[in-house]
Design a protein around this motif. Structure first.
Motif, PDB file in Angstrom:
ATOM      1  N   ASP A 126      22.609   7.705 -47.697  1.00  0.00           N
ATOM      2  CA  ASP A 126      21.321   7.295 -47.145  1.00  0.00           C
ATOM      3  C   ASP A 126      21.429   7.174 -45.627  1.00  0.00           C
ATOM      4  N   THR A 127      20.396   7.596 -44.929  1.00  0.00           N
ATOM      5  CA  THR A 127      20.305   7.355 -43.488  1.00  0.00           C
ATOM      6  C   THR A 127      19.673   5.993 -43.263  1.00  0.00           C
ATOM      7  N   ALA A 128      20.246   5.223 -42.371  1.00  0.00           N
ATOM      8  CA  ALA A 128      19.741   3.873 -42.092  1.00  0.00           C
ATOM      9  C   ALA A 128      19.664   3.674 -40.578  1.00  0.00           C
ATOM     10  N   TYR A 129      19.064   2.555 -40.196  1.00  0.00           N
ATOM     11  CA  TYR A 129      18.874   2.224 -38.794  1.00  0.00           C
ATOM     12  C   TYR A 129      19.452   0.841 -38.530  1.00  0.00           C
ATOM     13  N   TYR A 130      19.986   0.653 -37.339  1.00  0.00           N
ATOM     14  CA  TYR A 130      20.593  -0.649 -37.047  1.00  0.00           C
ATOM     15  C   TYR A 130      20.364  -1.032 -35.588  1.00  0.00           C
ATOM     16  N   GLY A 178      24.262  -9.759 -30.491  1.00  0.00           N
ATOM     17  CA  GLY A 178      25.539 -10.428 -30.253  1.00  0.00           C
ATOM     18  C   GLY A 178      26.653  -9.706 -30.988  1.00  0.00           C
ATOM     19  N   ASP A 179      27.393 -10.438 -31.817  1.00  0.00           N
ATOM     20  CA  ASP A 179      28.493  -9.831 -32.569  1.00  0.00           C
ATOM     21  C   ASP A 179      28.060  -9.409 -33.968  1.00  0.00           C
ATOM     22  N   THR A 180      26.739  -9.295 -34.179  1.00  0.00           N
ATOM     23  CA  THR A 180      26.211  -8.971 -35.502  1.00  0.00           C
ATOM     24  C   THR A 180      25.403  -7.670 -35.459  1.00  0.00           C
ATOM     25  N   ILE A 181      25.635  -6.829 -36.446  1.00  0.00           N
ATOM     26  CA  ILE A 181      24.856  -5.608 -36.627  1.00  0.00           C
ATOM     27  C   ILE A 181      23.904  -5.823 -37.785  1.00  0.00           C
ATOM     28  N   LEU A 182      22.634  -5.477 -37.614  1.00  0.00           N
ATOM     29  CA  LEU A 182      21.627  -5.628 -38.662  1.00  0.00           C
ATOM     30  C   LEU A 182      21.137  -4.255 -39.081  1.00  0.00           C
ATOM     31  N   ILE A 183      21.343  -3.918 -40.352  1.00  0.00           N
ATOM     32  CA  ILE A 183      21.066  -2.580 -40.867  1.00  0.00           C
ATOM     33  C   ILE A 183      19.843  -2.593 -41.774  1.00  0.00           C
ATOM     34  N   SER A 184      18.983  -1.593 -41.616  1.00  0.00           N
ATOM     35  CA  SER A 184      17.794  -1.444 -42.455  1.00  0.00           C
ATOM     36  C   SER A 184      17.672   0.011 -42.911  1.00  0.00           C
ATOM     37  N   THR A 185      17.262   0.198 -44.149  1.00  0.00           N
ATOM     38  CA  THR A 185      16.924   1.534 -44.631  1.00  0.00           C
ATOM     39  C   THR A 185      15.450   1.798 -44.331  1.00  0.00           C
ATOM     40  N   LYS A 186      15.018   3.054 -44.495  1.00  0.00           N
ATOM     41  CA  LYS A 186      13.632   3.408 -44.184  1.00  0.00           C
ATOM     42  C   LYS A 186      12.665   2.562 -45.011  1.00  0.00           C
ATOM     43  N   ILE A 187      12.878   2.525 -46.325  1.00  0.00           N
ATOM     44  CA  ILE A 187      12.136   1.596 -47.177  1.00  0.00           C
ATOM     45  C   ILE A 187      13.036   0.397 -47.403  1.00  0.00           C
ATOM     46  N   LYS A 188      12.584  -0.769 -46.965  1.00  0.00           N
ATOM     47  CA  LYS A 188      13.471  -1.926 -46.877  1.00  0.00           C
ATOM     48  C   LYS A 188      13.612  -2.701 -48.181  1.00  0.00           C
ATOM     49  N   ASP A 189      12.567  -2.723 -48.995  1.00  0.00           N
ATOM     50  CA  ASP A 189      12.590  -3.543 -50.200  1.00  0.00           C
ATOM     51  C   ASP A 189      12.329  -2.690 -51.438  1.00  0.00           C
ATOM     52  N   ARG A 190      12.947  -3.057 -52.539  1.00  0.00           N
ATOM     53  CA  ARG A 190      12.811  -2.296 -53.778  1.00  0.00           C
ATOM     54  C   ARG A 190      11.436  -2.491 -54.406  1.00  0.00           C
ATOM     55  N   TYR A 191      10.773  -3.625 -54.099  1.00  0.00           N
ATOM     56  CA  TYR A 191       9.476  -3.932 -54.718  1.00  0.00           C
ATOM     57  C   TYR A 191       8.475  -4.381 -53.668  1.00  0.00           C
ATOM     58  N   GLU A 192       7.211  -4.112 -53.974  1.00  0.00           N
ATOM     59  CA  GLU A 192       6.101  -4.630 -53.172  1.00  0.00           C
ATOM     60  C   GLU A 192       5.141  -5.322 -54.136  1.00  0.00           C
ATOM     61  N   ILE A 193       4.919  -6.607 -53.942  1.00  0.00           N
ATOM     62  CA  ILE A 193       4.140  -7.398 -54.897  1.00  0.00           C
ATOM     63  C   ILE A 193       2.813  -7.816 -54.277  1.00  0.00           C
ATOM     64  N   ARG A 194       1.730  -7.602 -55.021  1.00  0.00           N
ATOM     65  CA  ARG A 194       0.400  -8.046 -54.590  1.00  0.00           C
ATOM     66  C   ARG A 194      -0.192  -8.942 -55.674  1.00  0.00           C
TER      67      ARG A 194
END
Length: 272
Positions: free
Chosen positions: A59-63, A67-83
């Motif tokens: 998977d391609t991700a973005y980060y 500081g000393d922390t890397i925060l990584i996100s995928t294109k779709i961030k969550d497995r579910y969307e609830i309404r």
């Protein structure tokens, strides 16, 4: 002025050192599970799941760095969307899915505690939970069956039967194999370390993806690594042998005796 100048120089050098620790480098998980490669100062690839042991999925991700922390996100961030709705929403039910709930018994064995037939819209990949139909607790380990098994463990979510709920399955909207939403990894020497397994971010990751994020160690070059079989993600911690085939349903009879019945359901549309 001189002090401010030296502070800026220090911050700049610190950023250069930290970025040089990750850009163009490869990290492999403890025990050989998983691979992360940092392509640029904002893009990386992550691989923990495979179709076959010899065929990892990437998977391609973005980060970004804080500081000393890397925060990584995928294109779709969550497995579910609830309404959630107070009144009945329009919903096009053209098929059905089955939700199987599991829990650990006193014998410490997993057992099916509930089976529910849920309205499903195949065009939008949405589940419909009608009012007073079903309550979903995040503490349950649930598996969704719709043309294969899917993980349905929504961390810190509660679907109340007092309302109408629509759950969009983002997993079916993408080819992604894992889901990350600013997942933090701490840079420490030649390693990337996740937070404690008890922290919310790690608990959500395990709930969404079915495994604990491992400590990643920097490598001087490319090497082979292990992946998890993608079809086993839904059954993390549960033997597949206790799951019912898609053409059967457990029904409760007299005195709580369980019987297996064939079922056939005809799709219907909710009223406009």
């Amino acid at each position: 002025m001189k002090s401010k100048f030296f502070i800026l120089i220090f911050i700049f050098l610190q950023n250069v050192i930290i970025y040089s620790q990750v850009i163009g480098t490869n990290y492999y998980g403890r025990g050989g599970l998983g691979h992360i490669e940092f392509i640029s100062d904002s893009i990386c690839t992550v691989s923990f799941v495979g179709d076959l042991p010899s065929y990892p999925l990437i998977d391609t991700a973005y980060y970004y760095r804080n500081g000393d922390t890397i925060l990584i996100s995928t294109k779709i961030k969550d497995r579910y969307e609830i309404r959630t709705y107070d009144t009945q929403p329009k919903f096009n039910c053209n098929d059905y899915a089955i939700i199987q709930d599991f829990s650990k018994m006193k014998s410490k064995k997993n057992a099916i505690t509930s089976n529910e037939i849920i309205s499903f819209d195949t065009t939008t990949n949405e589940l419909y939970f009608g009012q007073y139909d079903y309550e979903f607790y995040s503490s349950w380990h649930s598996i969704l069956y719709y043309k294969g098994y899917h993980r349905l463990c929504m961390y810190s979510c509660y679907i109340s039967s007092k309302y109408y709920n629509i759950v969009k399955l983002m997993e079916l909207e993408t080819d992604q194999t894992i889901f990350l939403n600013e997942f933090p990894l701490i840079i420490k020497r030649n390693k990337l370390k996740p937070l404690s397994s008890k922290e919310i971010e790690c608990m959500k990751f395990r709930s969404d993806n079915g495994f604990n994020f491992p400590v990643m160690k920097k490598s001087k070059g490319l090497k082979n690594y292990k992946t998890l079989y993608i079809k086993d993600i839904a059954f993390e911690g549960i033997p597949t042998s206790i799951c019912m085939p898609e053409s059967t349903m457990i029904m409760t009879g007299e005195k709580d005796n369980f019987k297996i019945r064939k079922f056939k359901i005809k799709p219907k549309y909710n009223p406009d």
